[in-house]
Every structure is written in structure tokens, then in C-alpha cells.
Design an enzyme around this catalytic site. Structure first.
Site, PDB file in Angstrom:
ATOM      1  N   LEU A 195      18.839   4.124 -22.177  1.00 40.08           N
ATOM      2  CA  LEU A 195      19.808   5.082 -21.635  1.00 40.08           C
ATOM      3  C   LEU A 195      20.213   4.748 -20.211  1.00 40.08           C
ATOM      4  O   LEU A 195      21.205   5.276 -19.706  1.00 40.08           O
ATOM      5  CB  LEU A 195      19.202   6.505 -21.625  1.00 40.08           C
ATOM      6  CG  LEU A 195      19.260   7.335 -22.907  1.00 40.08           C
ATOM      7  CD1 LEU A 195      18.566   6.655 -24.070  1.00 40.08           C
ATOM      8  CD2 LEU A 195      18.615   8.700 -22.659  1.00 40.08           C
TER       9      LEU A 195
ATOM     10  N   LEU B 279      49.221  12.055 -16.903  1.00 44.21           N
ATOM     11  CA  LEU B 279      49.273  12.018 -18.373  1.00 44.21           C
ATOM     12  C   LEU B 279      48.570  10.776 -18.921  1.00 44.21           C
ATOM     13  O   LEU B 279      48.473  10.591 -20.133  1.00 44.21           O
ATOM     14  CB  LEU B 279      50.725  12.060 -18.850  1.00 44.21           C
ATOM     15  CG  LEU B 279      51.418  13.393 -18.518  1.00 44.21           C
ATOM     16  CD1 LEU B 279      52.894  13.342 -18.860  1.00 44.21           C
ATOM     17  CD2 LEU B 279      50.762  14.565 -19.249  1.00 44.21           C
TER      18      LEU B 279
ATOM     19  N   TYR C 149      33.959   1.044 -16.991  1.00 50.60           N
ATOM     20  CA  TYR C 149      32.760   1.654 -17.594  1.00 50.60           C
ATOM     21  C   TYR C 149      32.734   1.451 -19.105  1.00 50.60           C
ATOM     22  O   TYR C 149      31.718   1.062 -19.692  1.00 50.60           O
ATOM     23  CB  TYR C 149      32.716   3.150 -17.255  1.00 50.60           C
ATOM     24  CG  TYR C 149      31.737   3.950 -18.085  1.00 50.60           C
ATOM     25  CD1 TYR C 149      30.370   3.816 -17.881  1.00 50.60           C
ATOM     26  CD2 TYR C 149      32.183   4.836 -19.074  1.00 50.60           C
ATOM     27  CE1 TYR C 149      29.459   4.551 -18.643  1.00 50.60           C
ATOM     28  CE2 TYR C 149      31.289   5.566 -19.834  1.00 50.60           C
ATOM     29  CZ  TYR C 149      29.928   5.427 -19.618  1.00 50.60           C
ATOM     30  OH  TYR C 149      29.028   6.132 -20.381  1.00 50.60           O
TER      31      TYR C 149
HETATM   32  N1  LIG Z   1      26.637  12.143 -19.638  1.00 51.73           N
HETATM   33  C1  LIG Z   1      27.570  11.873 -20.559  1.00 51.73           C
HETATM   34  O1  LIG Z   1      28.499  12.688 -20.815  1.00 51.73           O
HETATM   35  C2  LIG Z   1      27.478  10.579 -21.344  1.00 51.73           C
HETATM   36  C3  LIG Z   1      28.451  10.355 -22.350  1.00 51.73           C
HETATM   37  C4  LIG Z   1      28.382   9.163 -23.084  1.00 51.73           C
HETATM   38  C5  LIG Z   1      27.376   8.240 -22.829  1.00 51.73           C
HETATM   39  N2  LIG Z   1      26.467   8.484 -21.847  1.00 51.73           N
HETATM   40  C6  LIG Z   1      25.441   7.450 -21.602  1.00 51.73           C
HETATM   41  O2  LIG Z   1      24.192   8.097 -21.550  1.00 51.73           O
HETATM   42  C7  LIG Z   1      23.310   7.401 -20.664  1.00 51.73           C
HETATM   43  C8  LIG Z   1      22.646   8.373 -19.730  1.00 51.73           C
HETATM   44  O3  LIG Z   1      23.657   9.082 -19.021  1.00 51.73           O
HETATM   45  P1  LIG Z   1      23.314  10.309 -18.063  1.00 51.73           P
HETATM   46  O4  LIG Z   1      24.477  11.219 -18.115  1.00 51.73           O
HETATM   47  O5  LIG Z   1      21.949  10.801 -18.338  1.00 51.73           O
HETATM   48  O6  LIG Z   1      23.362   9.558 -16.647  1.00 51.73           O
HETATM   49  P2  LIG Z   1      22.398   9.723 -15.379  1.00 51.73           P
HETATM   50  O7  LIG Z   1      23.122   9.061 -14.263  1.00 51.73           O
HETATM   51  O8  LIG Z   1      21.961  11.130 -15.211  1.00 51.73           O
HETATM   52  O9  LIG Z   1      21.123   8.877 -15.796  1.00 51.73           O
HETATM   53  C9  LIG Z   1      21.092   7.460 -15.749  1.00 51.73           C
HETATM   54  C10 LIG Z   1      19.686   7.027 -15.402  1.00 51.73           C
HETATM   55  O10 LIG Z   1      19.669   5.583 -15.346  1.00 51.73           O
HETATM   56  C11 LIG Z   1      18.973   5.186 -14.168  1.00 51.73           C
HETATM   57  N3  LIG Z   1      19.479   3.894 -13.713  1.00 51.73           N
HETATM   58  C12 LIG Z   1      20.710   3.652 -13.211  1.00 51.73           C
HETATM   59  N4  LIG Z   1      20.808   2.349 -12.847  1.00 51.73           N
HETATM   60  C13 LIG Z   1      19.613   1.761 -13.132  1.00 51.73           C
HETATM   61  C14 LIG Z   1      19.097   0.449 -12.982  1.00 51.73           C
HETATM   62  N5  LIG Z   1      19.811  -0.543 -12.422  1.00 51.73           N
HETATM   63  N6  LIG Z   1      17.826   0.204 -13.374  1.00 51.73           N
HETATM   64  C15 LIG Z   1      17.078   1.212 -13.912  1.00 51.73           C
HETATM   65  N7  LIG Z   1      17.498   2.474 -14.053  1.00 51.73           N
HETATM   66  C16 LIG Z   1      18.763   2.764 -13.680  1.00 51.73           C
HETATM   67  C17 LIG Z   1      19.251   6.292 -13.157  1.00 51.73           C
HETATM   68  O11 LIG Z   1      18.300   6.319 -12.104  1.00 51.73           O
HETATM   69  C18 LIG Z   1      19.204   7.545 -14.025  1.00 51.73           C
HETATM   70  O12 LIG Z   1      17.903   8.067 -14.122  1.00 51.73           O
HETATM   71  C19 LIG Z   1      24.170   6.343 -19.956  1.00 51.73           C
HETATM   72  O13 LIG Z   1      23.897   5.086 -20.547  1.00 51.73           O
HETATM   73  C20 LIG Z   1      25.595   6.775 -20.239  1.00 51.73           C
HETATM   74  O14 LIG Z   1      26.463   5.667 -20.311  1.00 51.73           O
HETATM   75  C21 LIG Z   1      26.502   9.628 -21.087  1.00 51.73           C
END
Ligand SMILES: NC(=O)c1ccc[n+]([C@@H]2O[C@H](COP(=O)([O-])OP(=O)(O)OC[C@H]3O[C@@H](n4cnc5c(N)ncnc54)[C@H](O)[C@@H]3O)[C@@H](O)[C@H]2O)c1
Length: 335
Positions: free
Chosen positions: A80, A275, A148
Site C-alpha cells: 500500500l 471541465l 500519479y
Molecule cells: N486514499 C484513496 O482514496 C486511494 C484511492 C486509490 C488508491 N489508493 C492507494 O492506496 C494506498 C494507500 O493510500 P492512503 O490513502 O492510505 O495514503 P497515505 O498517504 O495515508 O499512506 C501511504 C503510506 O505510505 C508510506 N510511504 C510513502 N512513501 C514511502 C516510501 N518511500 N517508503 C515507505 N513507505 C512510504 C507513508 O508513510 C504512508 O504511511 C496508496 O498506494 C494509494 O495509491 C488510495
């Protein structure tokens, strides 16, 4: 399908990368409730109050040596960690690519040394780009329009190729718009969190785009976690699954629900000059349903719960959706 079952239960060892983030912390809590032994790999230190039985290994996914040093033996790996913000990806495309694409490669390469029984990669429905049909099935064309979305899609291709070439049993989940308690308002780009925060502060709700035409599939983080665990336990390696609810809600309907559950009508202000956006971004979840999944949290209930959790004057969102920047404002060097 039974051949693929990987039970998430007592005795199973799981790694959650990004386990201290918004989605990750809910996943860690749900796994613990099942008796799964969890180790979090994250670049940030463990939060105060993290239960003593949850392991923590510091890692920066961008550094292959740090990834190899952080790994512990596991039956299941949930990947994640990464940059979850489209706006940050437009401001810092190299940082986004190194974290999401290279970081995913570094993790998967290191996992080849001691392969787990299942790797689950959390991708994003942003990989589809602008919807060509609604709802969108998993074989909808993939045309990312943000850095992204491109870096998340690169992560998918890395995961799929490692599954094909080395038999690393990987499933991919494409999450739609997630909401719920624990989102960082400085990074949260989702409309639910933003609308609730503006409204609870007694402020008008700014919306980007045509509020009647722009619809989303808003999934509560508990449903997302349930979906992630479902594809991990019962999904087929090499397959991609939409993680959403299949329900379509316009931004105007969302504002109405926010008003209704808080007992005060919402004041929605639309910037319909913008848009250039994705309209009708809704999941076809037939494939996920075939695994036995059903969404459980009705939108109004989830929003009421979020409003209660946030209290009266929560921190305002500070991260408007940004789709374009003049090139001079983009950071391109190594961070
Ligand atoms: N939140 C949403 O609406 C959503 C939607 C679709 C997909 N996602 C995916 O879900 C996943 C989690 O998203 P989230 O909303 O919990 O984000 P978040 O930013 O709350 O959590 C991301 C976590 O990854 C860690 N992280 C970031 N860079 C890092 C690195 N270089 N090494 C190790 N750890 C690292 C951060 O410290 C954090 O704890 C992501 O991969 C995101 O792309 C989220």
C-alpha cells in the site's frame, strides 16, 4: 478457485507496506482482529499507541537496500505504501515515479528471494483515465492523465510481469474514491473528507466541475479493507479487481447527504469552469462480487460516522485537486 485460497487468520504472517497511512492503519486493525501477525514497513515512525504486537520495520521503498533489509518472512504481503496524491504527482513527478513505480519494483524484486503465498498490490482506478463507459469494468481502456495514475499503472505492470515470469502470486486491487476516519487533510484529495470538513467549519463547500454531471463511487475505508482481504484470500493470481461499491453519487447528492446527516443544509459552490476532469467514475464490481464480496457501509451512515469522528471544527483541507502546472513550477530533480 479453492486452490487459490489464502486464509487471513490466526497463524498467518502479513507484511503491510504503508501500514501507518490512512488505508494501511485500517487494514492493520482488521488483520489483527482476525488474529493475523502483522509487520508494517513504512518510511514514517510508528504512531504513538500502535499495539505492541504490531511489528515495525523502517524502509524507504526508493532504496533497494533498505527494502531488502526491512523484509521479514511473511505468508502475505499487502503493498500500500506510496504517494497517494495526484496533486503531489503533478508538483513532483519524479518523486511520485520513484516512490510508486521504482518503489514497487524494489519491493517485488526483493520478494523474489523468499516469495510469500500472496502479494496484494493496491492500485488506483485513476489508471482508467476518463471513463468511456459507466460503470467501468476491469478491461476498460487504461489511459492515465496524471503522473500519479501512470506511476500506479507502472506498478501494476511490474506486479503482473513478476507474477508471469517468476510465479510470484500477485493480485491487484483498483480502488475508487475512498473515505473514512484517519485521512490526512493535507493530502486527502477525496471529496467526502473535503466536503465534510468545509461544512463542519460552517463554510461553503467548494466543488470542482459540474456538480450534477460529476459522479463518483465513494467507498468507505472499511469496505475497501474488506475488498482487499477478499481478493487476497480468494482472488486469482494475475487478476485485477475493481474495489468500489458500484453505486454512483453526484457531487450535488454528496453535498445533500452531508447536509442531511449533520442537520444543516450544505452550501455548495461549484467552479464549473474546470471541465478537464473525469466524469462518472464508477466501478463495475461484478468480478469482486463473484468472490462473495458485498459493500456493507451505506454512504449516509459512513458520512455520519465520519462527521462524528471529526468533531465541530476539523482541520480544513489544504490540497485542492490540481491537474496541470506551468512546467516552471514542476520539481523535476531528485528529491
Ligand atoms: N486514499 C484513496 O482514496 C486511494 C484511492 C486509490 C488508491 N489508493 C492507494 O492506496 C494506498 C494507500 O493510500 P492512503 O490513502 O492510505 O495514503 P497515505 O498517504 O495515508 O499512506 C501511504 C503510506 O505510505 C508510506 N510511504 C510513502 N512513501 C514511502 C516510501 N518511500 N517508503 C515507505 N513507505 C512510504 C507513508 O508513510 C504512508 O504511511 C496508496 O498506494 C494509494 O495509491 C488510495
Amino acid at each position: 478457485m479453492t486452490d487459490h485460497v489464502v486464509p487471513l487468520t490466526t497463524g498467518t504472517r502479513a507484511i503491510v507496506t504503508g501500514g501507518h497511512g490512512f488505508v494501511g492503519s485500517h487494514l492493520v486493525a482488521a488483520l489483527r482482529r482476525r488474529g493475523v501477525a502483522v509487520t508494517v514497513l513504512d518510511v514514517v515512525p510508528p504512531p504513538a499507541g500502535l499495539p505492541a504486537d504490531v511489528g515495525h520495520r523502517p524502509v524507504d521503498l526508493r532504496d533497494p537496500a533498505s527494502v531488502r533489509a526491512a523484509l521479514v518472512p511473511a505468508d502475505v504481503v499487502f503493498h500500500l505504501a506510496g504517494n497517494a496524491s495526484g496533486t503531489i504527482s503533478v508538483d513532483r513527478p519524479r518523486f511520485d515515479f520513484e516512490t510508486n513505480a521504482e518503489g514497487t519494483f524494489n519491493l517485488f524484486e526483493a520478494l523474489l528471494d523468499e516469495p510469500p503465498r500472496r502479494v496484494t498490490y493496491l492500485s488506483s482506478a485513476m489508471v482508467y483515465g476518463r471513463p468511456e463507459c459507466t460503470p467501468m469494468p476491469e478491461d476498460h481502456p487504461l489511459r492515465p492523465f496524471l503522473p500519479y495514475a501512470a506511476s500506479k499503472l507502472a506498478g501494476e505492470h511490474i506486479a503482473e510481469s513478476m507474477c508471469e515470469s517468476y510465479g510470484l502470486p500477485t493480485v491487484i486491487g483498483r480502488a475508487f474514491t475512498i473515505y473514512g476516519p484517519g485521512e490526512d487533510p493535507r493530502r486527502a484529495g477525496g471529496e467526502v473528507s473535503q466536503f465534510v470538513r468545509w461544512h463542519l467549519n460552517g463554510r461553503p463547500i467548494p466543488a470542482v466541475g459540474d456538480a450534477d454531471r460529476k459522479t463518483r463511487d465513494f467507498a468507505h475505508v472499511h469496505d475497501l479493507v474488506h475488498g482487499l482481504m477478499t481478493i487476497t484470500e480468494r482472488g486469482t493470481p494475475g487478476e485485477v479487481y475493481n474495489l468500489g461499491t458500484g453505486s454512483e453519487t453526484s457531487l450535488r447528492e454528496l453535498a445533500d447527504i452531508v447536509g442531511r446527516v449533520t442537520g444543516r443544509p450544505a452550501d455548495l459552490h461549484c467552479d464549473d469552469e474546470v471541465l478537464d476532469d473525469s466524469y462518472r467514475h464508477v466501478a463495475d464490481i461484478a468480478k469482486l462480487r463473484a468472490l462473495g464480496y458485498r459493500p456493507r457501509v451505506p454512504l449516509a451512515e459512513g458520512i455520519a460516522d465520519l462527521a462524528r469522528t471529526l468533531g465541530e471544527d476539523p482541520e480544513l483541507p489544504s490540497n485542492p485537486a490540481v491537474f496541470h502546472r506551468p512546467p516552471t513550477l514542476v520539481e523535476t530533480g531528485r528529491s
